[in-house]
Design a protein around this motif. Structure first.
Motif, mmCIF file in Angstrom:
data_model
loop_
_atom_site.group_PDB
_atom_site.id
_atom_site.type_symbol
_atom_site.label_atom_id
_atom_site.label_comp_id
_atom_site.label_asym_id
_atom_site.label_seq_id
_atom_site.Cartn_x
_atom_site.Cartn_y
_atom_site.Cartn_z
ATOM 1 N N HIS A 147 47.648 18.601 30.667
ATOM 2 C CA HIS A 147 48.671 19.588 30.313
ATOM 3 C C HIS A 147 48.161 20.727 29.418
ATOM 4 C CE1 HIS A 147 49.515 17.401 26.444
ATOM 5 N NE2 HIS A 147 49.942 18.583 26.040
ATOM 6 N N PRO A 148 47.148 20.531 28.549
ATOM 7 C CA PRO A 148 46.667 21.706 27.812
ATOM 8 C C PRO A 148 46.052 22.766 28.724
ATOM 9 C CG PRO A 148 46.019 19.679 26.687
ATOM 10 C CD PRO A 148 46.540 19.284 28.038
ATOM 11 N N MET A 149 45.303 22.328 29.737
ATOM 12 C CA MET A 149 44.684 23.282 30.657
ATOM 13 C C MET A 149 45.731 23.955 31.532
ATOM 14 S SD MET A 149 41.280 21.092 31.714
ATOM 15 C CE MET A 149 40.563 22.465 32.602
ATOM 16 N N ARG A 150 46.716 23.191 31.936
ATOM 17 C CA ARG A 150 47.798 23.791 32.719
ATOM 18 C C ARG A 150 48.578 24.801 31.878
ATOM 19 N NH1 ARG A 150 49.435 18.106 35.556
ATOM 20 N NH2 ARG A 150 48.303 18.411 37.523
ATOM 21 N N HIS B 68 43.529 23.569 22.970
ATOM 22 C CA HIS B 68 42.728 22.562 22.266
ATOM 23 C C HIS B 68 43.497 21.740 21.239
ATOM 24 C CE1 HIS B 68 39.062 24.038 24.124
ATOM 25 N NE2 HIS B 68 39.383 25.271 23.784
ATOM 26 N N HIS B 69 44.823 21.678 21.317
ATOM 27 C CA HIS B 69 45.558 20.951 20.283
ATOM 28 C C HIS B 69 45.446 19.440 20.400
ATOM 29 C CE1 HIS B 69 48.571 21.098 23.532
ATOM 30 N NE2 HIS B 69 49.145 20.047 22.959
ATOM 31 N N HIS B 70 44.819 18.937 21.478
ATOM 32 C CA HIS B 70 44.609 17.493 21.613
ATOM 33 C C HIS B 70 43.145 17.100 21.478
ATOM 34 C CE1 HIS B 70 48.583 15.927 22.372
ATOM 35 N NE2 HIS B 70 48.818 16.859 23.270
ATOM 36 N N GLU B 71 42.307 18.014 21.039
ATOM 37 C CA GLU B 71 40.937 17.630 20.704
ATOM 38 C C GLU B 71 40.950 16.809 19.424
ATOM 39 O OE1 GLU B 71 38.703 18.244 22.820
ATOM 40 O OE2 GLU B 71 39.221 20.094 23.905
ATOM 41 N N ARG B 72 39.891 16.021 19.218
ATOM 42 C CA ARG B 72 39.787 15.178 18.024
ATOM 43 C C ARG B 72 38.500 15.501 17.279
ATOM 44 N NH1 ARG B 72 42.042 9.336 18.538
ATOM 45 N NH2 ARG B 72 40.166 8.950 17.316
ATOM 46 N N ILE B 73 38.531 15.329 15.972
ATOM 47 C CA ILE B 73 37.361 15.604 15.147
ATOM 48 C C ILE B 73 36.169 14.753 15.577
ATOM 49 C CG2 ILE B 73 36.440 15.508 12.791
ATOM 50 C CD1 ILE B 73 38.360 17.804 13.263
ATOM 51 N N ASP B 74 36.429 13.519 16.024
ATOM 52 C CA ASP B 74 35.335 12.635 16.434
ATOM 53 C C ASP B 74 34.877 12.872 17.865
ATOM 54 O OD1 ASP B 74 37.422 11.556 17.910
ATOM 55 O OD2 ASP B 74 37.501 9.658 16.818
ATOM 56 N N LEU C 118 47.299 22.657 14.839
ATOM 57 C CA LEU C 118 48.385 22.167 15.687
ATOM 58 C C LEU C 118 48.294 20.669 15.908
ATOM 59 C CD1 LEU C 118 48.607 24.986 18.385
ATOM 60 C CD2 LEU C 118 50.267 24.465 16.605
ATOM 61 N N GLY C 119 47.063 20.127 15.946
ATOM 62 C CA GLY C 119 46.908 18.689 16.130
ATOM 63 C C GLY C 119 47.598 17.896 15.042
ATOM 64 N N VAL C 120 47.513 18.364 13.804
ATOM 65 C CA VAL C 120 48.160 17.678 12.685
ATOM 66 C C VAL C 120 49.678 17.787 12.790
ATOM 67 C CG1 VAL C 120 48.454 17.658 10.174
ATOM 68 C CG2 VAL C 120 46.178 18.039 11.165
ATOM 69 N N ALA C 121 50.182 19.006 12.985
ATOM 70 C CA ALA C 121 51.628 19.211 13.044
ATOM 71 C C ALA C 121 52.241 18.495 14.250
ATOM 72 C CB ALA C 121 51.943 20.708 13.103
ATOM 73 N N TRP D 211 43.801 8.608 9.715
ATOM 74 C CA TRP D 211 43.040 9.156 10.838
ATOM 75 C C TRP D 211 42.359 10.481 10.482
ATOM 76 C CZ3 TRP D 211 42.181 6.713 15.452
ATOM 77 C CH2 TRP D 211 42.909 5.541 15.671
ATOM 78 N N ALA D 212 42.491 10.912 9.228
ATOM 79 C CA ALA D 212 41.789 12.126 8.791
ATOM 80 C C ALA D 212 40.281 11.897 8.880
ATOM 81 C CB ALA D 212 42.187 12.487 7.370
ATOM 82 N N GLY D 213 39.581 12.850 9.453
ATOM 83 C CA GLY D 213 38.145 12.727 9.650
ATOM 84 C C GLY D 213 37.774 12.108 10.978
ATOM 85 N N LEU D 214 38.714 11.427 11.636
ATOM 86 C CA LEU D 214 38.487 10.860 12.967
ATOM 87 C C LEU D 214 39.244 11.674 14.018
ATOM 88 C CD1 LEU D 214 38.778 7.051 12.107
ATOM 89 C CD2 LEU D 214 36.683 8.361 12.583
ATOM 90 N N GLN D 215 40.570 11.692 13.872
ATOM 91 C CA GLN D 215 41.376 12.457 14.808
ATOM 92 C C GLN D 215 41.721 13.848 14.255
ATOM 93 O OE1 GLN D 215 44.576 10.303 16.520
ATOM 94 N NE2 GLN D 215 45.580 12.081 17.421
ATOM 95 N N PHE D 216 41.896 13.952 12.943
ATOM 96 C CA PHE D 216 42.381 15.195 12.346
ATOM 97 C C PHE D 216 41.393 15.779 11.356
ATOM 98 C CE2 PHE D 216 46.119 12.314 12.884
ATOM 99 C CZ PHE D 216 46.624 12.918 14.019
ATOM 100 N N ASP D 217 41.476 17.077 11.190
ATOM 101 C CA ASP D 217 40.691 17.774 10.178
ATOM 102 C C ASP D 217 41.256 17.402 8.805
ATOM 103 O OD1 ASP D 217 39.813 19.775 8.298
ATOM 104 O OD2 ASP D 217 39.204 21.002 9.997
ATOM 105 N N PRO D 218 40.462 16.792 7.928
ATOM 106 C CA PRO D 218 40.982 16.339 6.632
ATOM 107 C C PRO D 218 41.577 17.471 5.795
ATOM 108 C CG PRO D 218 38.813 15.391 7.053
ATOM 109 C CD PRO D 218 39.050 16.419 8.122
#
Length: 452
Positions: A326-329, A349-355, A375-378, A406-413
């Motif tokens: 869905h992000p590409m669409r 890119h709102h579903h990309e992860r830091i890791d 946007l990933g955090v919100a 999940w900060a540092g893994l999924q989200f920007d701390p």
């Protein structure tokens, strides 16, 4: 976002709706502002006041305010009132300037309630009075300027112009702060670049005063000619911006009609992203673009089958793959909308992860565009605190702990910390659950805090 500038942006309190719904804290503030304006005028002095000048400039104020252009947000309006007020500061002094500002009370513009109209009038009166006082203290001579008045009058007038803008913005910013909604930033969205614009166009006030020596009462109305052109330009720009907003709103509604569980989600993600942006000091133009990215971040779900979006059980591999596209669409749907600019990166890119374990491109760390990380955090926070088809809503404290975990893994701390700081200061209004029962069983095909 809308650049509310032109000749002058006078910020009117036209928030709409019942004034009785405003928080109690606004009423003492409003009362103090109105009382201060009354006191500034009541104690004069009126001796030697040229009432013909006051009347002519007051008429200009009435005409300008009656045809004010309501801007995109519907909470602000454009008019040329300050030009007449600043001209009055030079010609008839602080009290005369306040009296001219008070003529806004007699405009025929529809919209503001009587209480709002009184507040607007008090703001204009106090702005003009303060500007007039500074003009005199800075060495400005009250009266019709002649050739010998220049260049000496320029510095006092510039100081008066600056004070007029600061007082105007500060008073209106105060009421916007007091009437904010839960989850809305405490800092009012009054753009710094508009202050610069206001200062520049304040020079029309000095031009009007200077022309008075030659043209008398006709001077203000000669100035009306470029103001009419400016008003037309502002109206066209405001209409264009409203069309942009309507486009974004229509796309959001199209997405949310597919899934009752996500109604209001885009608006809340947009608000959360703006909270982060303001907390980290992001520039206003980028914050505006981020707001649009938040509104449209899930537009790609238009290409995802409704049965997949509303499924309460485990997703199959093919269904999860459809979600991941869905992000590409979304990017494909909106890439040709020119006014989105940097918002496109957030949508993509709102579903990309830091890791590096996110989608659609598996970017990691700083490879992920800043908008995507914000946007990933919100997005995840609102997903956790909302009822979905595959689980119930989580309490806000639990959602905050998940963000930290999940900060540092999924989200920007850094953005997690900024969001939590904004939440603790401004709060968050959680959505009402949809009018259907949610299956408490989590969808096993999704990570614990995935928002789809």
């Amino acid at each position: 976002m809308l650049s509310d500038g032109a000749v002058r942006v006078n910020r009117h309190w036209v928030l709409g709706g019942s004034v009785g719904r405003f928080r109690w804290g606004a009423w003492p503030y409003i009362g103090v502002v109105i009382a201060a304006a009354v006191a500034a005028i009541a104690f004069g002095p009126f001796a030697g006041m040229d009432w013909a000048q006051v009347a002519a400039l007051g008429l200009l104020v009435i005409v300008s305010e009656s045809y004010a252009t309501v801007l995109r947000s519907r909470s602000l309006a454009w008019s040329a009132v300050s030009i007449a007020s600043l001209a009055a500061v030079v010609l008839v002094g602080p009290v005369g300037g306040a009296l001219v500002g008070c003529c806004t009370l007699f405009s025929i513009r529809r919209g503001p309630s009587p209480q709002q109209r009184l507040f607007n009038t008090a703001v204009f009166a106090l702005s003009a009075y303060a500007a007039g006082k500074v003009f005199v203290l800075a060495g400005g001579h009250v009266g019709q300027p002649g050739p010998r008045s220049f260049p000496g009058i320029v510095a006092p007038f510039a100081a008066a112009d600056l004070v007029h803008v600061i007082v105007n913005f500060a008073l209106v910013g105060g009421v916007l702060w007091l009437t904010r909604e839960p989850g809305q930033s405490r800092r009012p969205d009054l753009h710094a670049k508009l202050i610069v614009t206001d200062l520049g166009y304040g020079a029309f006030g000095l031009l009007t005063a200077a022309l008075w020596t030659v043209l008398g009462p006709f001077a203000p109305f000669l100035v009306l000619i470029p103001l009419v052109v400016a008003r037309w330009a502002v109206a066209q720009f405001a209409a264009q911006q409203r069309a942009y907003e309507a486009t974004v709103s229509a796309l959001c509604q199209a997405v949310e009609t597919k899934d009752v569980y996500t109604r209001g989600h885009s608006e809340r993600v947009s608000r959360g992203a703006v909270m982060i942006a303001r907390e980290i000091g992001m520039r206003t133009d980028r914050t505006d673009a981020l707001r649009l990215a938040g509104m449209l971040h899930d537009v790609g779900k238009l290409g995802v089958p409704t049965t997949v979006l509303q499924k309460s059980g485990k997703l199959t591999d093919d269904e999860y793959a459809a979600i991941q596209l869905h992000p590409m669409r979304g990017l494909d749907i909106v890439r040709e909308i020119g006014f989105l600019d940097e918002a496109l990166a957030g949508i993509m890119h709102h579903h990309e992860r830091i890791d590096g374990k996110g989608y659609p491109m598996g970017l990691a760390g700083d490879e992920i565009p800043e908008f995507g990380r914000v946007l990933g955090v919100a997005d995840a926070f609102d997903a956790m605190t909302s009822t979905r088809s595959y689980r119930g809503a989580r309490p806000i404290p639990e959602a905050i702990e998940e963000l930290r975990r999940w900060a540092g893994l999924q989200f920007d701390p850094a953005f997690v910390d900024a969001f939590i700081a904004a939440l603790e200061r401004d709060g968050w209004k959680t959505p009402e659950p949809p009018p259907v029962a949610a299956d408490e069983a989590d969808s096993a095909g999704l990570p614990a805090i995935e928002s789809m």
